[in-house]
Design an enzyme around this catalytic site. Sequence first.
Site, PDB file in Angstrom:
ATOM      1  N   CYS A   1      27.485 -92.274  45.281  1.00 54.32           N
ATOM      2  CA  CYS A   1      28.231 -93.580  45.577  1.00 54.32           C
ATOM      3  C   CYS A   1      27.306 -94.514  46.197  1.00 54.32           C
ATOM      4  CB  CYS A   1      29.604 -93.332  46.466  1.00 54.32           C
ATOM      5  SG  CYS A   1      30.972 -94.307  46.325  1.00 54.32           S
TER       6      CYS A   1
ATOM      7  N   TRP B   1      43.281-100.099  44.420  1.00 52.35           N
ATOM      8  CA  TRP B   1      42.936-100.457  45.912  1.00 52.35           C
ATOM      9  C   TRP B   1      43.534-101.647  46.387  1.00 52.35           C
ATOM     10  CZ3 TRP B   1      37.326 -98.247  45.643  1.00 52.35           C
ATOM     11  CH2 TRP B   1      37.276 -96.848  45.336  1.00 52.35           C
TER      12      TRP B   1
ATOM     13  N   LEU C   1      40.763 -95.948  67.317  1.00 57.23           N
ATOM     14  CA  LEU C   1      40.222 -94.596  67.190  1.00 57.23           C
ATOM     15  C   LEU C   1      38.695 -94.439  66.574  1.00 57.23           C
ATOM     16  CD1 LEU C   1      40.880 -91.789  67.336  1.00 57.23           C
ATOM     17  CD2 LEU C   1      42.013 -91.950  65.177  1.00 57.23           C
TER      18      LEU C   1
ATOM     19  N   ASP D   1      32.622-100.681  37.916  1.00 68.19           N
ATOM     20  CA  ASP D   1      33.018 -99.434  38.780  1.00 68.19           C
ATOM     21  C   ASP D   1      34.594 -99.208  38.512  1.00 68.19           C
ATOM     22  OD1 ASP D   1      30.655 -99.324  39.556  1.00 68.19           O
ATOM     23  OD2 ASP D   1      31.010 -99.958  41.677  1.00 68.19           O
TER      24      ASP D   1
ATOM     25  N   HIS E   1      28.125 -89.671  51.711  1.00 71.18           N
ATOM     26  CA  HIS E   1      29.289 -89.718  52.724  1.00 71.18           C
ATOM     27  C   HIS E   1      28.855 -88.539  53.573  1.00 71.18           C
ATOM     28  CE1 HIS E   1      31.478 -91.181  49.265  1.00 71.18           C
ATOM     29  NE2 HIS E   1      32.328 -91.645  50.270  1.00 71.18           N
TER      30      HIS E   1
ATOM     31  N   SER F   1      25.803-101.059  46.382  1.00 75.17           N
ATOM     32  CA  SER F   1      25.694-101.385  47.552  1.00 75.17           C
ATOM     33  C   SER F   1      24.517-100.475  48.581  1.00 75.17           C
ATOM     34  CB  SER F   1      27.061-101.384  48.452  1.00 75.17           C
ATOM     35  OG  SER F   1      27.346 -99.897  48.497  1.00 75.17           O
TER      36      SER F   1
ATOM     37  N   GLU G   1      30.269 -88.538  41.340  1.00 77.87           N
ATOM     38  CA  GLU G   1      30.060 -87.765  42.403  1.00 77.87           C
ATOM     39  C   GLU G   1      29.763 -86.484  41.754  1.00 77.87           C
ATOM     40  OE1 GLU G   1      30.914 -84.521  44.776  1.00 77.87           O
ATOM     41  OE2 GLU G   1      32.471 -85.379  43.304  1.00 77.87           O
TER      42      GLU G   1
END
Length: 774
Positions: free
Chosen positions: A741, A576, A26, A614, A709, A448, A680
């Site tokens: 982010c 996570w 997907l 983080d 995003h 990043s 954010e």
Amino acid sequence: MTAKPAAAAARATVYGYPRQGQNRELKKAIEGYWKGRVDADTLRQTAAELRRETWQQLAEAGVHEVPTGDFSYYDHVLDTSVMVGAVPERHREAVRTDALDGYFAMARGTQDVAPLEMTKWFDTNYHYLVPELGPDTVFTADSAKQVAELKEALALGHTPRPVLVGPVTYLLLAKAAPGVAADFEPLTLLDRLLPVYAEVLADLRAAGAEWVQLDEPALVQDRTAAELNAAARAYRELGSLTDRSKLLVASYFGRLGEALAVLAKSPVEGLALDFTESGAGNLADLAAAGGLPGKRLVAGVVNGRNIWINDYEKSLATLGTLLGLADHVDVSASSSLLHVPLDAGAEHDIDPQIARWLAFAKQKTQEIVVLARGLSGGTDAIAAELAANRADLASRADAVITRDPAVRARTAAITDADGRRSQPYAERTVAQRAHLGLPMLPTTTIGSFPQTTELRTARADLRAGRIDEAGYEERIKDEIREVLSFQEKAGIDVLVHGEPERNDMVQYFAEQLTGYLATQHGWVQSYGTRYVRPPVLAGDISRPEPMTVRWTTYAQSLTERPVKGMLTGPVTMLAWSFVRDDQPLGETARQVALALRDEVTDLEANGTSVIQVDEPALRETLPLRADEHAAYLEWATESFRLATSGVRPETQIHTHMCYAEFGDIVQAIDDLDADVISLEAARSHMQVARELAAHGYPREAGPGVYDIHSPRIPSVEEAAALLRKGLEAIPATRLWVNPDCGLKTRGWPETRTSLENLVAAAREIRAELPTEAA
């Protein structure tokens, strides 16, 4: 002793299932559509095939009732907004022109139109699109998706149960639309929304649905009397409809509490409850409420959010008790299986002994079927499965990996002083400003930079043996040099090396720590087409050797500007990952914190003056009930301080959080004692800056001005406008300028322009500051 069989055969079912396909088909189809390589019909065909495969797999496993409508191209809450016609004005033309493109515009935005805000789905790492509502919102029913998927399942010979986000949860998750008073309460629209749900339910009944599932996870949170009354009114009204299917109201992620009695009294035919996250809470509450006479109970006894095998004997004991509390008991997972990977059987690189302890969605489905069979036929009917389960549980309890005496001795020796900086912030900040020499409104990024095709090719070449380790490292060095060169030319003040050597912000560290296991195919949806592979935290944690020092010091050798060391904090390393469930989370967090503490002090010793740890999951992991907050926040903030407090005063500690509601943890953010926090803020229009100001937050902060995003490139004017809003809450002496982010998921062209615009906006605002401030 043989368990007493149920009066009627227990059925196996699930609330929902992973959407992506075994090989993330997907994701590939949707991203191909965005890039113009896949047309809409091909995308729809791929989606239909994935649904067919899922239903077939569930049916073949022995699931009696399959979910429909839980499939989504991006997010099930966004699907609900479409179903009830809650499309923001700025997206309506796009939706009218092309429904599919309009849908993705709501999710991702376009260059001209901002997307919906995105935040975390309760205490998970899944992100949903926040509905935007106001007093003028007009709801209209659009049941096309739900009806179509129901008919697909029926045509394939399945017994389907459509799944909808319930009306109360939908409104409680919503926010006031832009331009609407901030104190507007979307729940006041309930009477306007219920007729739309009634119309959808009538459409599903007409299409052949015997049962419809309405998900109300918001009711496991603390709710006011007015909110509970709204729930009672909603299900009294929906339950009283004559033209509808039977209703199953599902809750998960915890204990229903007062809401249990409300739903038990409502004229719906069934309730689905979580008997894992809530411990014995729902069981005791159900007994106290007199059970569910005349109703169906779907018992979530298999953990839908973690990957450890079920304890069959414990689950059967719970199910046996429940037989006396409802007319009919069926067996399910505690929540949708969306939150776990697809198939542990695909993990061929994990030690076979450890693999016996793992259950992904496919294995959990099998567990549910076994438990339903045991509930119906007694323990003799599943004697072989029970014996194997006992052996697997014993194997895990006795495994060497789970306990390291040296690690446990070190955590036992922790003192209060280990979690405190040697000087208070007011003194540290003076030393840091003198040491770093940064301008007012310093600019930086979160860590990043884009993971380019060249980087992914280099990793593939290394795995395939087409290049050796030395060749791979040269490619990484080239990327670091390019990232640093761009940042210097763009005028960014505090640089990052871009993390080209890292696959994921948790997995990268997990692969270098003892006690962690990595999967090859354990993909889980985070948002949209963003999938992550959470590592498995199976045993005690330690750091055998430095993890980031080499690449950070290499980057620092290429520039005179400070380069941030980049680490993932202990709470996020737990949140996570699929974390071990055989000891308190706080104990595991301390182990991770001590491993990170070693890395932080090594970075400092090698010349790194700015270190970012983080913690985007700090708010996400907050328990859903207020009476559990204090205990969680105590160990969560302690573990962060333990990781970061061993440095000198002039070393500046940063942290980062994103895509969550921060207002109720501002004190905890303060308690972290970080010198700088980035958060954010772009989609939420600087809401977090106002929340920090209201709290009196005394440290430096960087509320994001670039929403990474979305593919949109913010203009200089847009970034400057957000900065001016930020300055209304945070003084210029304490305000940083940064994106929301990390930039891993973005492309280089948009990244370059966006960051150049960000720096230009910072310069523009600096020029506007009074001389004494600048």
